[in-house]
Design a protein around this motif. Structure first.
Motif, short mmCIF file in Angstrom:
data_model
loop_
_atom_site.label_atom_id
_atom_site.label_comp_id
_atom_site.label_asym_id
_atom_site.label_seq_id
_atom_site.Cartn_x
_atom_site.Cartn_y
_atom_site.Cartn_z
N VAL A 74 0.86 -1.19 0.00
CA VAL A 74 0.00 0.00 0.00
C VAL A 74 0.89 1.23 0.00
CG1 VAL A 74 -1.68 1.30 1.39
CG2 VAL A 74 -1.85 -1.20 1.21
N ILE A 75 0.41 2.30 -0.62
CA ILE A 75 1.11 3.58 -0.54
C ILE A 75 0.10 4.66 -0.15
CG2 ILE A 75 2.89 2.96 -2.24
CD1 ILE A 75 1.46 4.87 -4.19
N VAL A 76 0.61 5.79 0.33
CA VAL A 76 -0.23 6.93 0.65
C VAL A 76 0.40 8.17 0.04
CG1 VAL A 76 0.86 7.45 2.88
CG2 VAL A 76 -1.51 8.12 2.48
N GLU A 99 -1.97 0.55 8.11
CA GLU A 99 -1.01 1.49 7.57
C GLU A 99 -1.26 2.90 8.13
OE1 GLU A 99 -1.22 -1.97 4.89
OE2 GLU A 99 -2.74 -0.69 5.76
N LYS A 100 -2.52 3.26 8.27
CA LYS A 100 -2.85 4.61 8.73
C LYS A 100 -2.35 4.88 10.15
CE LYS A 100 -6.45 8.07 8.85
NZ LYS A 100 -7.83 8.42 8.56
N ILE A 101 -2.35 3.87 11.00
CA ILE A 101 -1.88 4.09 12.37
C ILE A 101 -0.37 4.30 12.44
CG2 ILE A 101 -3.81 2.85 13.42
CD1 ILE A 101 -1.85 0.52 13.92
N LEU A 102 0.33 4.02 11.36
CA LEU A 102 1.78 4.25 11.32
C LEU A 102 2.13 5.68 10.93
CD1 LEU A 102 2.83 0.96 9.46
CD2 LEU A 102 2.90 1.42 11.93
N LEU A 103 1.10 6.49 10.65
CA LEU A 103 1.31 7.86 10.16
C LEU A 103 0.92 8.90 11.19
CD1 LEU A 103 -0.25 7.48 6.60
CD2 LEU A 103 2.19 7.50 7.17
N LYS A 104 1.53 10.05 11.04
CA LYS A 104 1.10 11.25 11.76
C LYS A 104 1.03 12.36 10.72
CE LYS A 104 5.83 12.52 13.03
NZ LYS A 104 6.73 12.85 14.13
N SER A 105 0.41 13.47 11.09
CA SER A 105 0.30 14.61 10.19
C SER A 105 1.00 15.80 10.80
CB SER A 105 -1.16 14.97 9.93
OG SER A 105 -1.82 13.92 9.28
N ASN A 106 1.67 16.59 9.97
CA ASN A 106 2.29 17.81 10.48
C ASN A 106 1.27 18.94 10.48
OD1 ASN A 106 2.18 18.82 7.86
ND2 ASN A 106 4.38 18.83 7.53
N PHE A 107 1.70 20.14 10.78
CA PHE A 107 0.79 21.29 10.90
C PHE A 107 0.01 21.59 9.63
CE2 PHE A 107 4.79 22.89 9.38
CZ PHE A 107 4.45 23.85 8.45
#
Length: 115
Positions: A74-76, A99-107
């Motif tokens: 999968v890619i994002v 996969e989504k739980i492995l991500l964070k978002s910046n400002f």
């Protein structure tokens, strides 16, 4: 999955993006069109076949930071939240929760891998 997607002129007009081969640019466009409402794509190999792009094009997008790959295939799209807003009434959460739980978002909403 939505039938309409936004593409950021800010990204497409950048020197960084324009330095990519046209085939990598084409692949990025097709990835955006086929992404789910959270910017995830689970059928990258199919999109490579449809576009006649190569694994090299995908690797260039990865190395340039336009997409994040996962071991599952999968890619994002990293800048997804910067230019795609799906109304809550039409939003469908991604099926790629592992996969989504492995991500964070910046400002600015840009996806990044958690440390």
């Amino acid at each position: 999955m939505a039938e309409r997607r936004m593409i950021s002129k800010h990204i497409y007009d950048s020197d960084k993006f324009l330095d990519l081969p046209v085939t990598s640019q084409l692949l990025y466009t097709h990835l955006i069109i086929r992404a789910d409402d959270d910017g995830f794509i689970g059928n990258v190999k199919r999109i490579l076949l449809i576009t006649k792009c190569s694994d090299v094009d995908l690797k260039l997008l990865i190395s340039a930071g336009y997409v994040i790959p996962f071991e599952t295939g999968v890619i994002v799209i990293t800048d997804w939240n910067s230019f795609n807003r799906v109304p809550k009434s039409r939003y469908r959460p991604t099926q790629f929760l592992d996969e989504k739980i492995l991500l964070k978002s910046n400002f600015s909403g840009r996806y990044m891998l958690k440390s």
